[in-house]
Structures are given as C-alpha cells and as structure tokens.
Write an enzyme that holds these catalytic residues in place. Structure first.
Site, PDB file in Angstrom:
ATOM      1  CB  SER A   1      -0.909   0.019   1.230  1.00 46.65           C
ATOM      2  OG  SER A   1      -1.524   1.287   1.370  1.00 46.65           O
TER       3      SER A   1
ATOM      4  CG  HIS B   1      -4.239  -1.391  -1.549  1.00 42.02           C
ATOM      5  ND1 HIS B   1      -5.355  -2.062  -1.979  1.00 42.02           N
ATOM      6  CD2 HIS B   1      -4.644  -0.602  -0.515  1.00 42.02           C
ATOM      7  CE1 HIS B   1      -6.391  -1.715  -1.235  1.00 42.02           C
ATOM      8  NE2 HIS B   1      -5.989  -0.817  -0.346  1.00 42.02           N
TER       9      HIS B   1
ATOM     10  CG  ASP C   1      -5.090   2.630   1.136  1.00 43.29           C
ATOM     11  OD1 ASP C   1      -6.091   1.899   1.067  1.00 43.29           O
ATOM     12  OD2 ASP C   1      -4.002   2.242   1.592  1.00 43.29           O
TER      13      ASP C   1
ATOM     14  CG  MET D   1      -8.064   7.519   2.591  1.00 46.69           C
ATOM     15  SD  MET D   1      -7.127   7.454   4.137  1.00 46.69           S
ATOM     16  CE  MET D   1      -6.429   5.820   4.055  1.00 46.69           C
TER      17      MET D   1
ATOM     18  CG  HIS E   1      -9.586   0.622  -0.450  1.00 45.09           C
ATOM     19  ND1 HIS E   1      -9.005   0.388   0.787  1.00 45.09           N
ATOM     20  CD2 HIS E   1     -10.921   0.681  -0.214  1.00 45.09           C
ATOM     21  CE1 HIS E   1      -9.946   0.299   1.703  1.00 45.09           C
ATOM     22  NE2 HIS E   1     -11.115   0.487   1.126  1.00 45.09           N
TER      23      HIS E   1
ATOM     24  CG  MET F   1     -11.194   3.695   2.145  1.00 46.48           C
ATOM     25  SD  MET F   1      -9.795   3.499   3.285  1.00 46.48           S
ATOM     26  CE  MET F   1      -8.436   3.606   2.116  1.00 46.48           C
TER      27      MET F   1
ATOM     28  CG  MET G   1     -11.820  -1.965   5.409  1.00 48.51           C
ATOM     29  SD  MET G   1     -10.266  -1.580   4.584  1.00 48.51           S
ATOM     30  CE  MET G   1      -9.359  -0.736   5.897  1.00 48.51           C
TER      31      MET G   1
ATOM     32  N   GLY H   1      -8.784   4.657   7.317  1.00 48.71           N
ATOM     33  CA  GLY H   1      -8.430   6.059   7.470  1.00 48.71           C
ATOM     34  C   GLY H   1      -6.958   6.315   7.695  1.00 48.71           C
ATOM     35  CG  PHE H   2      -5.343   7.536  10.247  1.00 45.51           C
ATOM     36  CD1 PHE H   2      -4.693   8.695   9.852  1.00 45.51           C
ATOM     37  CD2 PHE H   2      -6.618   7.630  10.788  1.00 45.51           C
ATOM     38  CE1 PHE H   2      -5.304   9.934  10.011  1.00 45.51           C
ATOM     39  CE2 PHE H   2      -7.240   8.863  10.947  1.00 45.51           C
ATOM     40  CZ  PHE H   2      -6.577  10.020  10.551  1.00 45.51           C
ATOM     41  N   GLY H   3      -2.816   4.407   8.207  1.00 42.96           N
ATOM     42  CA  GLY H   3      -1.948   3.250   8.194  1.00 42.96           C
ATOM     43  C   GLY H   3      -1.367   2.989   9.567  1.00 42.96           C
ATOM     44  N   GLY H   4      -0.758   1.804   9.724  1.00 40.33           N
ATOM     45  CA  GLY H   4      -0.053   1.484  10.952  1.00 40.33           C
ATOM     46  C   GLY H   4      -0.920   1.100  12.128  1.00 40.33           C
TER      47      GLY H   4
ATOM     48  CG  ASP I   1      -6.293  -2.318   3.446  1.00 39.52           C
ATOM     49  OD1 ASP I   1      -5.260  -2.121   4.105  1.00 39.52           O
ATOM     50  OD2 ASP I   1      -6.805  -1.443   2.718  1.00 39.52           O
ATOM     51  N   GLY I   2      -5.070  -3.975   6.454  1.00 40.34           N
ATOM     52  CA  GLY I   2      -4.927  -3.358   7.769  1.00 40.34           C
ATOM     53  C   GLY I   2      -4.249  -4.263   8.767  1.00 40.34           C
ATOM     54  N   GLY I   3      -3.067  -3.883   9.208  1.00 39.00           N
ATOM     55  CA  GLY I   3      -2.373  -4.661  10.216  1.00 39.00           C
ATOM     56  C   GLY I   3      -1.846  -5.991   9.730  1.00 39.00           C
TER      57      GLY I   3
ATOM     58  N   GLY J   1       1.168  -2.194   4.252  1.00 36.69           N
ATOM     59  CA  GLY J   1       1.729  -0.858   4.108  1.00 36.69           C
ATOM     60  C   GLY J   1       3.018  -0.702   4.880  1.00 36.69           C
TER      61      GLY J   1
END
Length: 233
Positions: free
Chosen positions: A12, A37, A39, A41, A70, A72, A141, A146-149, A179-181, A201
């Site tokens: 990402s 990917h 993102d 937003m 993606h 969002m 998700m 909304g945010f990475g990490g 997607d996420g973590g 990411g």
C-alpha cells in the site's frame, strides 16, 4: 472446477515516501509485489485525505503492476470513470458509501476494471451476499479505515472464514482481500483462514530492505521467489 484465486501481495503506497513515489513503486515491483494498492481518502468518509486520479495516472507510467484503487470516499460513483481512465485495474468501493451498490459494481465492470466491495470491520457480510456473484473480490477491512499502521482487529478472522465458506459454495473465483495490520506474523494464518490478497503498508515500506520482507511474505504464502515470478501475473 473453479479454483480459489492465487495469493497476491499488494504493498500500500499509503505508507510509501511520497516525495519518491516513483522510486518506491519500482523498488517493490522489482522486489516481488504482485500489485499496488492505492488508498484514496476524501476526508469525509474517513478522517484523512490522500490522493486522486492525477496521481494514479502518474503511477500508471512507472509500473507494470496492476493498480488496485480502494475508494474510501463518499459518493464514489462520481469518480469511477476518472480512476478507470487514469489507469486503475481494480476498483473497490465501500458498501457503507454506496446507495445503489449493484449499479455501482456494474459501472465499474463496464469501465473494464475488476470490481470489489470493501466492508468495514463492523459491517456484516450480508451487505455483499445479494451481489456476490457480480464481484471479482471483497475487501475485508481488518482495521478501521483512514490511517496506516493500525493494530489488526482479530475479530475479523471469523468473518474471513465465513466469507470463504460462502464463496466456495457460490462463487469460488471470488478473491478475498484483507487490508490493515497485515504483517509477516499473521499473513499465513490469514491465508489459511481464507484470504487471498494481502495489503501491507508499513510492514513493507516501514522496512529498510523491501526485498527481504517481500520475500518473507511470499515464502509464508507459498509463492515462488520474486526472481522467478512473472510481473503482472
């Protein structure tokens, strides 16, 4: 008999260095990424603002990999044509943001892109079940968007397994994207649970050596080494 989709790794760019975005894409492509990917937003649907079609158009000129956009954003229908024209290969929209989801998916497919629906962690699978056969992929998700990490939300794992079970019966070619973590410590477990496409990411761009971490991801997913893969497969 239709097979389950092959595993794919999608770095990402939300976590990449934007001042050197072209170099970042070339680096992960040569290291073994399967797609990129993107993102998108808008500061309304999620509390962050990122990029739009002009950046996607520039990304298209520096990588041969599929661009996975993606969205969002609120009212995504207004921008589908712009992202397709900019070079998106896959477009996902959030069920929570679409008033007429079936119609939106048909527009995406009519633009020549693969079509996906994204679901937030608290959104149930019933949001996509009526149109499952129309989809190329579902993006689950595994953090709040909304945010990475962010930290991976474990309660989504049974959701992955439930969707894989339903897809195996109704639409085996459906890809399940997470997607996420997503990190090297959980990617094999997520694949076993039923996920196919893995967005990572900070787990990639937060490392000093992209090649080593991507090779680790690929090994855990049972994929061939980057040196033997075919770009854009």
């Amino acid at each position: 008999m239709t097979k389950r989709p092959n595993a794919m790794l999608a770095p990402s760019i939300l976590a990449a260095r934007f001042s050197k975005l072209g170099d970042e894409l070339r680096a992960v492509e040569s290291a073994g990424a399967d797609m990129i990917h993107v993102d998108v937003m808008d500061g309304h649907f999620v509390p962050n603002i990122t990029i739009g079609p002009p950046v996607v158009r520039d990304l298209r000129t520096v990588t041969r990999l599929p661009l996975d956009c993606h969205l969002m954003i609120e009212a995504p229908d207004r921008y589908l044509g712009d992202f397709a024209a900019a070079g998106a290969d896959k477009i996902s929209v959030h069920a929570e943001a679409c008033r007429h989801l079936h119609r939106t998916i048909q527009v995406i497919k009519g633009l020549g892109c693969q079509a996906g629906v994204a679901l937030n962690p608290a959104t149930g699978l019933e949001a996509v079940l009526p149109i499952l056969e129309d989809l190329d992929f579902v993006l689950l998700m595994t953090v709040n968007p909304g945010f990475g990490g962010q930290k991976f939300i474990e309660s989504v794992v049974p959701k992955i397994t439930a969707l894989r079970r339903i897809a195996d019966d109704r639409h085996p070619a459906l890809a399940i994207q997470v997607d996420g973590g997503v990190v090297v410590d959980n990617v094999a477990r997520l694949h076993q649970a039923g996920a196919d496409w893995f967005v990572a990411g900070t787990a990639i761009f937060g490392q000093s050596e992209y090649g080593a971490v991507i090779e680790r991801f690929r090994a855990l997913l049972g994929l061939e080494s980057a040196s033997g893969r075919r770009v854009g497969a």
